[in-house]
Design an enzyme around this catalytic site. Structure first.
Site, PDB file in Angstrom:
ATOM      1  N   SER A  35       0.826  -1.198   0.000  1.00 29.52           N
ATOM      2  CA  SER A  35       0.000   0.000   0.000  1.00 29.52           C
ATOM      3  C   SER A  35       0.869   1.260   0.000  1.00 29.52           C
ATOM      4  CB  SER A  35      -0.968  -0.043   1.191  1.00 29.52           C
ATOM      5  OG  SER A  35      -1.969   0.936   1.062  1.00 29.52           O
ATOM      6  N   ASP A  56       0.054  -4.347  -3.828  1.00 32.25           N
ATOM      7  CA  ASP A  56      -1.153  -3.505  -3.869  1.00 32.25           C
ATOM      8  C   ASP A  56      -0.799  -2.040  -3.612  1.00 32.25           C
ATOM      9  OD1 ASP A  56      -3.707  -4.020  -4.688  1.00 32.25           O
ATOM     10  OD2 ASP A  56      -4.544  -4.305  -2.694  1.00 32.25           O
ATOM     11  N   HIS A  68      -7.643  -5.615  -0.416  1.00 32.80           N
ATOM     12  CA  HIS A  68      -6.431  -4.881  -0.035  1.00 32.80           C
ATOM     13  C   HIS A  68      -5.792  -5.448   1.231  1.00 32.80           C
ATOM     14  CE1 HIS A  68      -3.670  -1.578  -0.333  1.00 32.80           C
ATOM     15  NE2 HIS A  68      -4.083  -0.968   0.764  1.00 32.80           N
TER      16      HIS A  68
END
Length: 435
Positions: A279, A302, A357
């Site tokens: 992330s 991600d 996620h």
């Protein structure tokens, strides 16, 4: 979009509201144990040939120093214990303050839900490896901290890597700490919540630093762009500290753990270093590659590309592997990843079917199926299968670009998405305007 930390906010706020009803005991028990069809909850053990040890390093004591959890191959030992997944209750306090819920209630909830979980590694166990270890620096997501990706880090260590999972001091972690001298005034932090300083070391006071939320009317990009630059610097600093230890330079670990860091001398293959992150940590991977050529390649899990300046994309010269979830990505974010496409540098992308996620942090293994899916902590795919695919694809990519003499190339097809649970590239449709 929900980033790591915000998903915890949604889950715990819901549980907090439930906890104030008369059904709270039933609900918490269901959340902790899962439904009757759930598998056993817990962080999956590593699959590699090595036992795994871990220890914490803080060098120096200030907020400008380096702080990371180190995972490494270790000797088998009966005396070493497995560490708590969450090392201090203050990390839960940080999440509670961020979510604006009562600390007392949150402590009880978090302790009930997650207080018994251990990381599948041995704390401060003696280092042992038959060969020099390649090195990985790991960067956590927004609202996370150094221990929340242990399933990934432990697996890499079991496969022969030394992994430094950095705890960032850019105010993007839910909480972290450092020390200041007793003779010095404490830092002024009027804009964020505080917890009392603790005297842990002679002459030093522990100071907690909490997540820095956006202020009313504040634009997000300037803050996140500043943070991603600091995060990259912290990843590079962690690599510098490992380089010192590998060279036999005396270092001071403020935490005074029993681990003998001198055993790490000449243990690392610093010509084979990589950076991995999830992330916001995925963006940190790109920034770190741009700033430090010692990182030979990067794996972005991600990745959240928003914090990055467009100007850095053509300056990144190393191979990059994007491993995405099926439910998180959107056209604008993917188009920024595509700006890193290159005909002469290996840039790969795959998407894991049925993932969300939060399929990368450890929370996905610690909640039952029903609540996990309700709170978007789990996708449709079995979480252990998802992380296994991600880890194997990562290992294959690392072997290719760090030139390792391992058998990770058996998973080379995964790099190109050749598996029924993988999508080559992305499932996101890019319109011309997004390119």
């Amino acid at each position: 979009m929900y980033f790591n930390g915000e998903f915890v906010q949604i889950a715990v706020k819901t549980i907090y509201n439930w906890a104030k009803t008369e059904q709270w005991r039933y609900t918490l028990g269901f959340f902790a144990m899962g439904s009757s069809c759930s598998n056993h909850l817990g962080i999956p053990p590593p699959k590699g040939p090595n036992h795994v040890g871990c220890t914490d390093f803080m060098m120096d004591h200030t907020a400008q120093g380096s702080f990371f959890r180190l995972y490494y191959p270790c000797q088998e030992t009966e005396k070493a214990e497995k560490p708590d997944w969450v090392p201090n209750m203050e990390y839960f306090y940080g999440l509670a303050d961020f979510m604006k819920i009562n600390r007392t209630w949150s402590e009880k909830i978090f302790e009930y839900l997650f207080g018994s979980y251990k990381i599948p590694a041995y704390m401060d166990a003696p280092f042992k490896s038959s060969e020099k270890c390649p090195v990985v620096i790991f960067s956590h997501g927004l609202g996370a901290f150094r221990t929340l990706y242990s399933a990934i880090c432990v697996e890499l260590a079991s496969q022969g890597f030394i992994v430094a999972s950095v705890e960032h001091r850019d105010e993007s972690a839910s909480a972290t700490f450092y020390y200041h001298e007793k003779t010095e005034p404490g830092p002024t932090q009027e804009s964020r919540p505080k917890s009392p300083s603790a005297s842990d070391r002679d002459g030093l006071l522990r100071e907690w630093m909490y997540y820095r939320a956006l202020k009313h009317g504040e634009s997000e990009f300037p803050l996140r762009n500043k943070q991603v630059k600091q995060r990259a610097d912290e990843c590079i600093l962690a690599l510098d500290k490992l380089t010192q230890m590998n060279s036999g330079v005396a270092v001071q670990n403020v935490l005074q753990t029993p681990f003998d860091y001198t055993t790490l001398e000449n243990s690392m293959d610093l010509c084979r270093t990589a950076v991995i992150g999830h992330s916001f940590g995925g963006a940190t991977v790109i920034e770190s590659l741009c700033k430090e050529v010692k990182f030979k390649c990067g794996v972005a899990l991600d990745a959240w590309m928003v914090p990055l300046d467009d100007e850095i994309f053509p300056r990144v010269k190393q191979p990059i592997f994007f491993i995405n979830s099926e439910k998180f990505q959107w056209a604008g974010n993917i188009s920024r990843m595509k700006k890193l496409d290159c005909t002469v540098i290996d840039r790969k992308m795959i998407t894991i079917r049925g993932t969300v996620h939060q399929s990368f942090p450890d929370f996905t293994f610690l909640t039952g199926n029903w609540i996990g899916k309700l709170m978007k902590l789990k996708g449709e795919i079995d979480p252990e299968l998802a992380i296994d695919l991600s880890n194997k694809a990562t290992l294959a990519f690392l072997q290719r670009h760090l030139r390792l003499e391992k058998d990770f190339n058996q998973w080379d097809p995964l790099i190109d998405g050749q598996d029924e649970n993988l999508i080559p590239g992305t499932n996101v449709i890019l319109l011309q305007s997004s390119m």
